[in-house]
Enzyme design. Structure first.
Site, PDB file in Angstrom:
ATOM      1  N   ALA A   1       0.834  -1.204   0.000  1.00  0.00           N
ATOM      2  CA  ALA A   1       0.000   0.000   0.000  1.00  0.00           C
ATOM      3  C   ALA A   1       0.866   1.249   0.000  1.00  0.00           C
ATOM      4  O   ALA A   1       0.601   2.210  -0.735  1.00  0.00           O
ATOM      5  CB  ALA A   1      -0.935   0.002   1.208  1.00  0.00           C
TER       6      ALA A   1
ATOM      7  N   SER B   1       3.831  -7.593   3.254  1.00  0.00           N
ATOM      8  CA  SER B   1       3.622  -7.664   1.806  1.00  0.00           C
ATOM      9  C   SER B   1       4.728  -8.478   1.143  1.00  0.00           C
ATOM     10  O   SER B   1       4.479  -9.285   0.243  1.00  0.00           O
ATOM     11  CB  SER B   1       3.594  -6.261   1.200  1.00  0.00           C
ATOM     12  OG  SER B   1       2.498  -5.519   1.658  1.00  0.00           O
TER      13      SER B   1
ATOM     14  N   GLU C   1      -8.730 -20.063  -4.256  1.00  0.00           N
ATOM     15  CA  GLU C   1      -8.465 -20.064  -2.822  1.00  0.00           C
ATOM     16  C   GLU C   1      -9.778 -20.093  -2.056  1.00  0.00           C
ATOM     17  O   GLU C   1     -10.862 -19.985  -2.635  1.00  0.00           O
ATOM     18  CB  GLU C   1      -7.610 -18.858  -2.420  1.00  0.00           C
ATOM     19  CG  GLU C   1      -6.195 -18.923  -2.988  1.00  0.00           C
ATOM     20  CD  GLU C   1      -5.305 -17.784  -2.511  1.00  0.00           C
ATOM     21  OE1 GLU C   1      -5.758 -16.969  -1.687  1.00  0.00           O
ATOM     22  OE2 GLU C   1      -4.156 -17.697  -2.979  1.00  0.00           O
TER      23      GLU C   1
ATOM     24  N   ASP D   1       1.958  -0.604  15.474  1.00  0.00           N
ATOM     25  CA  ASP D   1       2.453   0.757  15.716  1.00  0.00           C
ATOM     26  C   ASP D   1       1.507   1.829  15.177  1.00  0.00           C
ATOM     27  O   ASP D   1       1.182   2.796  15.868  1.00  0.00           O
ATOM     28  CB  ASP D   1       3.833   0.944  15.074  1.00  0.00           C
ATOM     29  CG  ASP D   1       4.843  -0.081  15.551  1.00  0.00           C
ATOM     30  OD1 ASP D   1       4.576  -0.749  16.569  1.00  0.00           O
ATOM     31  OD2 ASP D   1       5.895  -0.207  14.907  1.00  0.00           O
TER      32      ASP D   1
ATOM     33  N   HIS E   1      -4.977 -17.468  10.303  1.00  0.00           N
ATOM     34  CA  HIS E   1      -4.739 -18.312   9.135  1.00  0.00           C
ATOM     35  C   HIS E   1      -4.732 -19.760   9.590  1.00  0.00           C
ATOM     36  O   HIS E   1      -4.092 -20.096  10.591  1.00  0.00           O
ATOM     37  CB  HIS E   1      -3.411 -17.960   8.463  1.00  0.00           C
ATOM     38  CG  HIS E   1      -3.312 -18.472   7.061  1.00  0.00           C
ATOM     39  ND1 HIS E   1      -3.127 -19.811   6.775  1.00  0.00           N
ATOM     40  CD2 HIS E   1      -3.379 -17.845   5.868  1.00  0.00           C
ATOM     41  CE1 HIS E   1      -3.085 -19.974   5.461  1.00  0.00           C
ATOM     42  NE2 HIS E   1      -3.246 -18.801   4.892  1.00  0.00           N
TER      43      HIS E   1
ATOM     44  N   ARG F   1     -11.791 -18.849   6.127  1.00  0.00           N
ATOM     45  CA  ARG F   1     -10.680 -19.093   7.042  1.00  0.00           C
ATOM     46  C   ARG F   1     -11.109 -19.250   8.497  1.00  0.00           C
ATOM     47  O   ARG F   1     -10.520 -20.037   9.233  1.00  0.00           O
ATOM     48  CB  ARG F   1      -9.651 -17.959   6.912  1.00  0.00           C
ATOM     49  CG  ARG F   1      -8.848 -18.051   5.632  1.00  0.00           C
ATOM     50  CD  ARG F   1      -7.919 -16.884   5.470  1.00  0.00           C
ATOM     51  NE  ARG F   1      -7.050 -17.071   4.304  1.00  0.00           N
ATOM     52  CZ  ARG F   1      -6.241 -16.146   3.830  1.00  0.00           C
ATOM     53  NH1 ARG F   1      -6.186 -14.956   4.406  1.00  0.00           N
ATOM     54  NH2 ARG F   1      -5.483 -16.387   2.776  1.00  0.00           N
TER      55      ARG F   1
ATOM     56  N   HIS G   1      -3.168 -13.756  11.568  1.00  0.00           N
ATOM     57  CA  HIS G   1      -2.776 -13.513  10.176  1.00  0.00           C
ATOM     58  C   HIS G   1      -3.107 -12.114   9.687  1.00  0.00           C
ATOM     59  O   HIS G   1      -2.286 -11.454   9.073  1.00  0.00           O
ATOM     60  CB  HIS G   1      -3.459 -14.543   9.291  1.00  0.00           C
ATOM     61  CG  HIS G   1      -3.050 -14.491   7.844  1.00  0.00           C
ATOM     62  ND1 HIS G   1      -1.738 -14.596   7.436  1.00  0.00           N
ATOM     63  CD2 HIS G   1      -3.788 -14.353   6.708  1.00  0.00           C
ATOM     64  CE1 HIS G   1      -1.673 -14.531   6.114  1.00  0.00           C
ATOM     65  NE2 HIS G   1      -2.900 -14.364   5.652  1.00  0.00           N
TER      66      HIS G   1
ATOM     67  N   ARG H   1     -11.625 -11.463   6.298  1.00  0.00           N
ATOM     68  CA  ARG H   1     -11.130 -11.102   4.972  1.00  0.00           C
ATOM     69  C   ARG H   1     -11.149 -12.289   4.006  1.00  0.00           C
ATOM     70  O   ARG H   1     -10.733 -13.384   4.354  1.00  0.00           O
ATOM     71  CB  ARG H   1      -9.697 -10.562   5.063  1.00  0.00           C
ATOM     72  CG  ARG H   1      -9.062 -10.252   3.718  1.00  0.00           C
ATOM     73  CD  ARG H   1      -7.673  -9.679   3.877  1.00  0.00           C
ATOM     74  NE  ARG H   1      -6.729 -10.609   4.472  1.00  0.00           N
ATOM     75  CZ  ARG H   1      -6.038 -11.535   3.791  1.00  0.00           C
ATOM     76  NH1 ARG H   1      -6.221 -11.684   2.494  1.00  0.00           N
ATOM     77  NH2 ARG H   1      -5.192 -12.320   4.417  1.00  0.00           N
TER      78      ARG H   1
END
Length: 531
Positions: free
Chosen positions: A15, A42, A113, A208, A229, A275, A332, A367
């Site tokens: 991002a 990432s 997936e 953070d 996950h 998941r 995850h 997600r």
């Protein structure tokens, strides 16, 4: 030494790099990362990018899959924009020279997936899509971008009335403090996976960005929704790394130590169930004293298809030739985060958030696989468009807010990272109960929660700042989990086992001033956003 820029980006994942790429070339942009530029979630992402580029697929189908996986706890309009803009973003990436995996006839090799109804997962380098994507962007990084490694951004610099973010403070391993000033401060620091003992995240992902924004007065939303996950490599009581969901998409099956398939009678999608369902079943099997394995014996040419997983197993002396990979679930992805509008603006003027740090409303309660890299591409580009459209800001310095007290190193040193991880897993892990959550919240309050959010951190070293931030994030997750008296998506309460109608569409929003529960069809309109 102070530094001035037009845009400051905290974080170095997809991002952040996508944003940097699309900002106007006249801007001076500084990327801050507390480790190295390639040490991000990432970069180690094994999954691919979910995008509708196949003519047999549809945006509508992608949206429906996303909503089902997240139990309809989304900003639905944002999901539609993610799917439609995401398809264009991926095509743009490919057109820029990004190499994707292809079939023998040259057509994109599209993977399947969990919870996807169509093959729409784009990969690069097999199970190394994250690394290939980040390297592609780094190789083409514009000259107006400065990268500063080894400095942890730990505090927002606020105007005296605390309404505006003017910059950030950083600290390096030697304790040197620097101040970076800019009219646009972007938090893209990733999630908070390190607050759990088992995680697929980099160990530096201590939340953070979320803690910084919370301490600055920004709204934080949906922190109870933490995705676990299902398949992390599990050796001698510890997790060693991620086993991509694409392995199950290619035919891998979850079995117990007796070879019995775990998911066959649990969900119509079996091993490709969402998941939260798969992770729960593995957790329950292990809780009953049985080891769990990913059976890969039906996958031909496994080493060629999954070089990253193969290398991970070899490093940990797990022979691929036997076809059974020991697995356990681990934290995850955080679906919650800093409240943002469609452009990435937070509720503090001049402060923005994108990627996993942000709550954009596209992931709901769980997600959908491979939507995270897609989110980075879409919201990085969208925030760049927004900042590019703004009138050049006046760079004069204002009188700033200052903390009355500074937290002492000796107090932070008493906090234990390992103890917090164990306690957080027990209270706010895969399974939650009122008793465990309330006990953990009381523990954190007794440890000094008010001091963590109301004191300056200038005197702390990086290790102790991370511990403070881990404790803040554990509190935010646990309090939201205690308040949500239902089970939805990744949030599973044994004392409230079902999705409750009266909780549908409601969001738990936390600030240093208190807690709000928002609901109805117009949540977005109720969030006060500074443009």
């Amino acid at each position: 030494m102070d530094k001035q820029a037009d845009v400051i980006i905290v974080g170095s994942g997809l991002a952040a790099l996508q944003l940097a790429h699309h900002l106007h070339s006249s801007y001076h942009v500084i990327i801050l990362t507390k480790t190295m530029i390639r040490q991000s979630n990432s970069y180690i992402a094994q999954g691919g990018i979910a995008a509708v580029i196949d003519k047999e697929d549809s945006i509508h189908s992608h949206v429906e899959d996303t909503l089902k996986a997240g139990r309809y706890h989304h900003f639905t309009e944002e999901v539609g924009r993610l799917a439609s803009e995401g398809a264009g973003a991926v095509k743009e990436l490919i057109a820029s020279g990004f190499s994707i995996d292809r079939e023998a006839d040259g057509q994109p090799s599209l993977g399947l997936e969990g919870a996807h109804s169509a093959r729409r997962i784009i990969h690069s380098g097999g199970d190394a899509t994250g690394r290939y994507t980040v390297e592609h962007l780094l190789e083409r990084l514009p000259v107006n971008i400065d990268i500063i490694e080894g400095e942890m951004a730990y505090e927002c610099i606020l105007s005296k009335d605390r309404s505006t973010c003017l910059g950030v403070k950083t600290k390096n391993k030697d304790g040197m403090i620097r101040r970076y000033w800019a009219p646009h401060i972007v938090l893209a620091a990733g999630g908070a996976g390190a607050i759990y003992p088992f995680t697929s995240n980099q160990p530096t992902l201590t939340g953070d960005g979320i803690a910084m924004a919370f301490r600055a007065g920004a709204e934080i939303t949906d922190m109870e929704f933490v995705q676990f996950h299902p398949t992390l490599l599990f050796i001698d009581g510890a997790t060693k790394g991620l086993i991509s969901e694409a392995v199950r998409g290619a035919g891998g099956r979850l079995v117990d130590e007796n070879g019995i398939r775990i998911m066959d009678k649990i969900h119509p999608l079996k091993d490709l169930a969402p998941r939260h369902i798969t992770a729960y079943e593995i957790y329950q099997t292990r809780a009953n004293g049985k080891s769990v394995f990913l059976d890969i014996r039906s996958i031909p040419h496994f080493e060629e298809k999954f070089p990253t997983v193969t290398a991970l197993c070899e490093r940990n002396h797990v022979p691929i030739s036997k076809g059974l990979i020991p697995v356990a679930p681990g934290s995850h992805f955080l679906m919650g985060g800093i409240s943002t509008d469609s452009n990435g603006c937070t509720t503090v003027h001049g402060l923005y958030a994108i990627g996993e740090t942000a709550h954009s409303g596209v992931h709901g309660a769980n997600r959908l696989a491979s939507n995270s890299l897609l989110e980075g591409l879409v919201y990085g580009r969208r925030l760049a468009d927004f900042i590019n459209s703004q009138v050049a800001a006046d760079k004069k310095r204002e009188e700033t807010f200052g903390y009355k007290e500074q937290m002492k190193n000796r107090l932070a040193a008493e906090l234990s990272r390992e103890d917090l991880q164990t306690r957080t897993m027990k209270a706010a892990g895969i399974i939650r109960t009122q008793e465990n959550l309330a006990s953990h919240i009381s523990y954190l309050e007794d440890k000094g929660f008010q001091k963590w959010i109301n004191s300056g951190l200038d005197e702390l070293n990086i290790e102790n700042i991370e511990k403070v931030y881990m404790h803040i994030n554990s509190y935010l997750i646990s309090l939201a989990a205690l308040l949500r008296e239902e089970s939805r998506g990744a949030h599973i309460r044994t004392d409230f086992r079902t999705e409750e109608r009266n909780w549908y569409g409601k969001r738990i929003v936390q600030t240093i001033a208190g807690i709000k529960i928002r609901g109805g069809q117009h949540e977005r309109d109720q969030i006060r956003i500074h443009a």
